[in-house]
Design an enzyme around this catalytic site. Sequence first.
Site, PDB file in Angstrom:
ATOM      1  CE  LYS A  64      51.172  57.054  61.265  1.00 13.16           C
ATOM      2  NZ  LYS A  64      52.045  56.102  60.115  1.00 13.16           N
ATOM      3  NE  ARG A  76      49.627  52.363  65.266  1.00  9.22           N
ATOM      4  CZ  ARG A  76      50.726  53.133  64.960  1.00  9.22           C
ATOM      5  NH1 ARG A  76      50.672  54.288  65.558  1.00  9.22           N
ATOM      6  NH2 ARG A  76      51.695  52.758  64.220  1.00  9.22           N
ATOM      7  NE  ARG A 135      61.205  56.398  60.339  1.00  8.43           N
ATOM      8  CZ  ARG A 135      60.002  55.860  60.775  1.00  8.43           C
ATOM      9  NH1 ARG A 135      59.001  56.796  60.398  1.00  8.43           N
ATOM     10  NH2 ARG A 135      59.686  54.742  61.055  1.00  8.43           N
ATOM     11  NE  ARG A 167      60.183  54.545  64.959  1.00  7.98           N
ATOM     12  CZ  ARG A 167      59.105  54.493  64.357  1.00  7.98           C
ATOM     13  NH1 ARG A 167      58.466  55.888  63.965  1.00  7.98           N
ATOM     14  NH2 ARG A 167      58.024  53.666  64.110  1.00  7.98           N
ATOM     15  NE  ARG A 200      56.663  50.324  62.039  1.00  6.83           N
ATOM     16  CZ  ARG A 200      57.679  50.894  61.822  1.00  6.83           C
ATOM     17  NH1 ARG A 200      59.000  50.440  61.524  1.00  6.83           N
ATOM     18  NH2 ARG A 200      57.691  52.120  61.590  1.00  6.83           N
TER      19      ARG A 200
HETATM   20  P1  AP5 Z   1      57.316  59.382  58.564  1.00 10.17           P
HETATM   21  O1  AP5 Z   1      56.546  60.944  58.572  1.00 10.17           O
HETATM   22  O2  AP5 Z   1      58.457  59.421  59.604  1.00 10.17           O
HETATM   23  O3  AP5 Z   1      56.192  58.337  58.544  1.00 10.17           O
HETATM   24  P2  AP5 Z   1      55.159  58.084  59.647  1.00 10.17           P
HETATM   25  O4  AP5 Z   1      53.959  57.709  59.073  1.00 10.17           O
HETATM   26  O5  AP5 Z   1      55.155  58.698  60.948  1.00 10.17           O
HETATM   27  O6  AP5 Z   1      55.739  56.448  59.999  1.00 10.17           O
HETATM   28  P3  AP5 Z   1      55.867  55.754  61.267  1.00 10.17           P
HETATM   29  O7  AP5 Z   1      57.165  54.714  60.969  1.00 10.17           O
HETATM   30  O8  AP5 Z   1      56.192  56.630  62.462  1.00 10.17           O
HETATM   31  O9  AP5 Z   1      54.589  55.053  61.459  1.00 10.17           O
HETATM   32  P4  AP5 Z   1      54.150  53.876  62.457  1.00 10.17           P
HETATM   33  O10 AP5 Z   1      52.648  53.997  62.508  1.00 10.17           O
HETATM   34  O11 AP5 Z   1      54.795  52.555  61.966  1.00 10.17           O
HETATM   35  O12 AP5 Z   1      55.010  54.244  63.595  1.00 10.17           O
HETATM   36  P5  AP5 Z   1      54.551  54.802  65.215  1.00 10.17           P
HETATM   37  O13 AP5 Z   1      55.703  55.570  65.682  1.00 10.17           O
HETATM   38  O14 AP5 Z   1      53.342  55.442  65.229  1.00 10.17           O
HETATM   39  O15 AP5 Z   1      58.074  59.311  57.093  1.00 10.17           O
HETATM   40  C1  AP5 Z   1      58.822  58.112  56.965  1.00 10.17           C
HETATM   41  C2  AP5 Z   1      60.185  58.545  56.305  1.00 10.17           C
HETATM   42  O16 AP5 Z   1      59.864  59.070  54.764  1.00 10.17           O
HETATM   43  C3  AP5 Z   1      60.920  60.012  56.878  1.00 10.17           C
HETATM   44  O17 AP5 Z   1      62.108  59.425  56.564  1.00 10.17           O
HETATM   45  C4  AP5 Z   1      60.361  61.022  55.954  1.00 10.17           C
HETATM   46  O18 AP5 Z   1      61.432  61.983  55.811  1.00 10.17           O
HETATM   47  C5  AP5 Z   1      59.992  60.282  54.668  1.00 10.17           C
HETATM   48  N1  AP5 Z   1      58.871  60.935  53.880  1.00 10.17           N
HETATM   49  C6  AP5 Z   1      57.791  61.159  54.599  1.00 10.17           C
HETATM   50  N2  AP5 Z   1      56.860  61.577  53.657  1.00 10.17           N
HETATM   51  C7  AP5 Z   1      57.458  61.499  52.487  1.00 10.17           C
HETATM   52  C8  AP5 Z   1      57.062  61.781  51.056  1.00 10.17           C
HETATM   53  N3  AP5 Z   1      55.831  62.414  50.715  1.00 10.17           N
HETATM   54  N4  AP5 Z   1      57.786  61.574  50.193  1.00 10.17           N
HETATM   55  C9  AP5 Z   1      59.303  61.186  50.289  1.00 10.17           C
HETATM   56  N5  AP5 Z   1      59.711  60.732  51.723  1.00 10.17           N
HETATM   57  C10 AP5 Z   1      58.651  61.076  52.579  1.00 10.17           C
HETATM   58  O19 AP5 Z   1      54.342  53.446  66.031  1.00 10.17           O
HETATM   59  C11 AP5 Z   1      55.430  52.649  66.317  1.00 10.17           C
HETATM   60  C12 AP5 Z   1      55.086  51.424  67.151  1.00 10.17           C
HETATM   61  O20 AP5 Z   1      54.614  51.861  68.259  1.00 10.17           O
HETATM   62  C13 AP5 Z   1      53.888  50.800  66.688  1.00 10.17           C
HETATM   63  O21 AP5 Z   1      54.389  49.611  65.642  1.00 10.17           O
HETATM   64  C14 AP5 Z   1      53.325  50.020  67.737  1.00 10.17           C
HETATM   65  O22 AP5 Z   1      53.998  49.114  68.528  1.00 10.17           O
HETATM   66  C15 AP5 Z   1      53.506  51.125  68.801  1.00 10.17           C
HETATM   67  N6  AP5 Z   1      52.016  52.140  68.805  1.00 10.17           N
HETATM   68  C16 AP5 Z   1      52.475  53.332  68.599  1.00 10.17           C
HETATM   69  N7  AP5 Z   1      50.936  53.884  68.584  1.00 10.17           N
HETATM   70  C17 AP5 Z   1      50.127  52.762  69.027  1.00 10.17           C
HETATM   71  C18 AP5 Z   1      48.777  52.741  69.311  1.00 10.17           C
HETATM   72  N8  AP5 Z   1      47.809  53.771  69.467  1.00 10.17           N
HETATM   73  N9  AP5 Z   1      48.344  51.671  69.594  1.00 10.17           N
HETATM   74  C19 AP5 Z   1      49.317  50.312  69.686  1.00 10.17           C
HETATM   75  N10 AP5 Z   1      50.346  50.552  69.619  1.00 10.17           N
HETATM   76  C20 AP5 Z   1      50.932  51.679  69.116  1.00 10.17           C
HETATM   77 MG    MG Z   2      55.814  58.615  62.837  1.00 10.18          MG
END
Ligand code: AP5
Ligand code: MG
Length: 216
Positions: free
Chosen positions: A13, A88, A127, A161, A172
Amino acid sequence: MRLILLGPPGAGKGTQAQRLVAQHGLLPLSTGDMLRAAVAAQTPVGLRAKAIMDAGELVSDEIVSALIDDELAAMGEAVGAIFDGYPRTAAQAGQLDAILASNGRKLDHVIELEVDEDELVRRIVGRYSCASCGAGYHDEFHQPKVAGACDKCGGTEFKRRKDDNEETVRTRMAEYRAKTAPILPLYEARGIVARVDGMAPIDAVTTSVEAILAGD
Ligand code: AP5
Ligand code: MG
């Protein structure tokens, strides 16, 4: 144009959002990035969110709402926006609808990145990002062109992270299945969901997403 990128942790994402923001000038809204900034700044929201995020659970809708109310109002007025990691839960989806409706706006696309969970663990554990500008990298899949220097800003400090370990990633993913995936039917009923193979290489995923946007 307003679109949501939906998918489990590591689906890509953030990677795709960074590209779409650069390509189309959309405003980015990543609640994960905003929460991490609040944690780093030790704001009241950050202090409440930290332990929950470290455990891999979703923070409460109330915390998220307190964090993004102002941003969402601005998003409602802006020409275009990309939502990464929000909404979410069903309550958050309702909140987003209400704010967009109050500005006479609507969602155009919900793009679900379909992925294999075991592969995601590999992605997440490898990552890291630039400590200066936030550009994302990966030990195996996406290294800077010049080792040790950020492609975008030349920065030489990188960070990882705290929630990027296998145990937390599994939590997660379970949270995603239990609370976030169930909001998809809401958007399916509106005919705005498109699915993309998130296991394809990063550039191929971008091409697929762009094809969906070009269909407008
Ligand atoms: P990346 O693009 O970083 O993946 P992502 O989908 O953004 O993954 P996240 O870990 O950020 O998602 P998340 O939903 O757990 O975290 P968030 O910050 O939203 O890609 C991952 C890696 O793979 C990278 O190194 C990239 O280079 C590589 N890659 C990407 N695409 C690829 C491909 N096609 N092929 C190969 N490699 C690839 O949330 C974190 C925490 O915050 C949550 O756990 C929760 O506690 C809280 N939180 C956030 N938002 C909310 C909300 N709205 N409500 C409640 N809690 C929330
Ligand atoms: Mg992300």
